[in-house]
Design an enzyme around this catalytic site. Structure first.
Site, PDB file in Angstrom:
ATOM      1  N   GLY A   1      -1.273  88.684 -46.520  1.00 34.55           N
ATOM      2  CA  GLY A   1      -1.585  87.626 -47.477  1.00 34.55           C
ATOM      3  C   GLY A   1      -0.382  86.974 -48.125  1.00 34.55           C
TER       4      GLY A   1
ATOM      5  CG  ASP B   1      -9.339  92.745 -56.620  1.00 37.33           C
ATOM      6  OD1 ASP B   1      -9.785  92.894 -57.770  1.00 37.33           O
ATOM      7  OD2 ASP B   1     -10.085  92.547 -55.641  1.00 37.33           O
TER       8      ASP B   1
ATOM      9  CE  LYS C   1     -10.260  88.287 -57.563  1.00 33.13           C
ATOM     10  NZ  LYS C   1     -11.398  88.734 -56.728  1.00 33.13           N
TER      11      LYS C   1
ATOM     12  CG  PHE D   1     -14.828  86.474 -52.512  1.00 33.92           C
ATOM     13  CD1 PHE D   1     -13.683  86.229 -51.768  1.00 33.92           C
ATOM     14  CD2 PHE D   1     -15.685  87.474 -52.096  1.00 33.92           C
ATOM     15  CE1 PHE D   1     -13.386  86.974 -50.644  1.00 33.92           C
ATOM     16  CE2 PHE D   1     -15.404  88.230 -50.961  1.00 33.92           C
ATOM     17  CZ  PHE D   1     -14.249  87.978 -50.239  1.00 33.92           C
TER      18      PHE D   1
ATOM     19  NE  ARG E   1      -5.027  86.693 -43.297  1.00 28.30           N
ATOM     20  CZ  ARG E   1      -5.068  87.734 -44.124  1.00 28.30           C
ATOM     21  NH1 ARG E   1      -4.617  87.606 -45.357  1.00 28.30           N
ATOM     22  NH2 ARG E   1      -5.568  88.892 -43.731  1.00 28.30           N
TER      23      ARG E   1
HETATM   24  C1  PRP Z   1      -4.625  92.192 -50.700  1.00 26.81           C
HETATM   25  C2  PRP Z   1      -3.375  91.749 -51.458  1.00 26.81           C
HETATM   26  C3  PRP Z   1      -2.876  92.990 -52.092  1.00 26.81           C
HETATM   27  C4  PRP Z   1      -4.111  93.833 -52.239  1.00 26.81           C
HETATM   28  C5  PRP Z   1      -4.531  93.819 -53.660  1.00 26.81           C
HETATM   29  O1  PRP Z   1      -4.280  92.612 -49.439  1.00 26.81           O
HETATM   30  O2  PRP Z   1      -2.407  91.188 -50.613  1.00 26.81           O
HETATM   31  O3  PRP Z   1      -1.903  93.630 -51.304  1.00 26.81           O
HETATM   32  O4  PRP Z   1      -5.155  93.253 -51.457  1.00 26.81           O
HETATM   33  O5  PRP Z   1      -5.665  94.607 -53.857  1.00 26.81           O
HETATM   34  P1  PRP Z   1      -5.717  95.735 -54.959  1.00 26.81           P
HETATM   35  O6  PRP Z   1      -4.974  95.222 -56.188  1.00 26.81           O
HETATM   36  O7  PRP Z   1      -7.198  95.906 -55.214  1.00 26.81           O
HETATM   37  O8  PRP Z   1      -5.105  96.984 -54.423  1.00 26.81           O
HETATM   38  P2  PRP Z   1      -5.380  93.001 -48.325  1.00 26.81           P
HETATM   39  O9  PRP Z   1      -5.576  94.493 -48.341  1.00 26.81           O
HETATM   40  O10 PRP Z   1      -6.600  92.143 -48.508  1.00 26.81           O
HETATM   41  O11 PRP Z   1      -4.635  92.650 -46.970  1.00 26.81           O
HETATM   42  P3  PRP Z   1      -4.115  91.220 -46.445  1.00 26.81           P
HETATM   43  O12 PRP Z   1      -2.933  90.838 -47.313  1.00 26.81           O
HETATM   44  O13 PRP Z   1      -3.728  91.481 -45.042  1.00 26.81           O
HETATM   45  O14 PRP Z   1      -5.255  90.240 -46.582  1.00 26.81           O
END
Ligand code: PRP
Length: 183
Positions: free
Chosen positions: A48, A107, A135, A156, A169
């Site tokens: 991400g 998050d 968040k 979301f 993305r």
């Molecule tokens: C997302 C984002 C963070 C994580 C945050 O990555 O990039 O690394 O989630 O979530 P948290 O605060 O609840 O731990 P994701 O696991 O969706 O992978 P991606 O970046 O490949 O989409």
């Protein structure tokens, strides 16, 4: 990708491409000032953070190095549990380095808090975190996030690196996803 179809999947744009660019420039200004005269290694969290990393790094008018980690969080549904596995580790030895972890969203905060403690155990000079979005749940975590673009409600969101099932993305804006897509 069928653009018309993508637009019907979105409810509203939270941040436009221009707003994101301006925000990252502002954050980069603070980062430049804080690390003036210091070495700086940016660590992007795949996948991400790719967009944020690309734009943030180009807003920094100084030498930086970039490296990447891929981690996988396990949890129920869409929430992570804090159990994290490294899928791709850094190529760089970070001992004695100033590390700035770059992510697009925090998050629950569990991934970042695990990452900060993992990287801190490798004897860096410093570890800090920069995220475009945060968040509400993350505010309850002890992880110190030095640079935050925007605090957002628990909605979301997709775009600018943020996905739903690997899609969206590549949107230029950050937008809220319509419930009909994920319910
Ligand atoms: C997302 C984002 C963070 C994580 C945050 O990555 O990039 O690394 O989630 O979530 P948290 O605060 O609840 O731990 P994701 O696991 O969706 O992978 P991606 O970046 O490949 O989409």
């Amino acid at each position: 990708m069928d653009t018309a179809h993508v637009e019907s999947d979105l409810v509203k744009v939270l941040f436009t491409e221009d707003q994101i660019r301006d925000k990252l420039r502002e954050m980069a200004g603070r980062i430049s000032a804080d690390y003036e005269g210091e070495d700086l290694l940016l660590v992007g969290v795949l996948k991400g953070a790719v967009m944020v990393m690309a734009d943030m790094a180009r807003s920094l008018d100084r030498h930086v190095e970039m490296d990447w980690m891929a981690v996988s969080s396990y949890g129920s549904g869409t929430k992570s549990s804090g159990v994290v596995r490294i899928m791709k580790d850094l190529d760089t030895d970070i001992s004695g380095r100033n590390v700035l972890i770059v992510d697009e969203i925090i998050d629950t905060g569990l991934t970042l808090s695990w990452l900060v403690s993992n990287l801190s155990s490798r004897n860096p000079k410093s570890v800090a975190v920069a995220t475009l979005l945060r968040k509400p749940d993350a505010l309850a975590m002890p992880v110190d996030v030095k640079y935050v673009g925007w605090d957002i409600p628990d909605e979301f969101v997709v775009g600018y690196g943020l996905d739903y099932q690997e899609r969206y993305r590549n949107l230029r804006d950050v937008a809220t996803l319509a419930p009909h897509v994920y319910s």
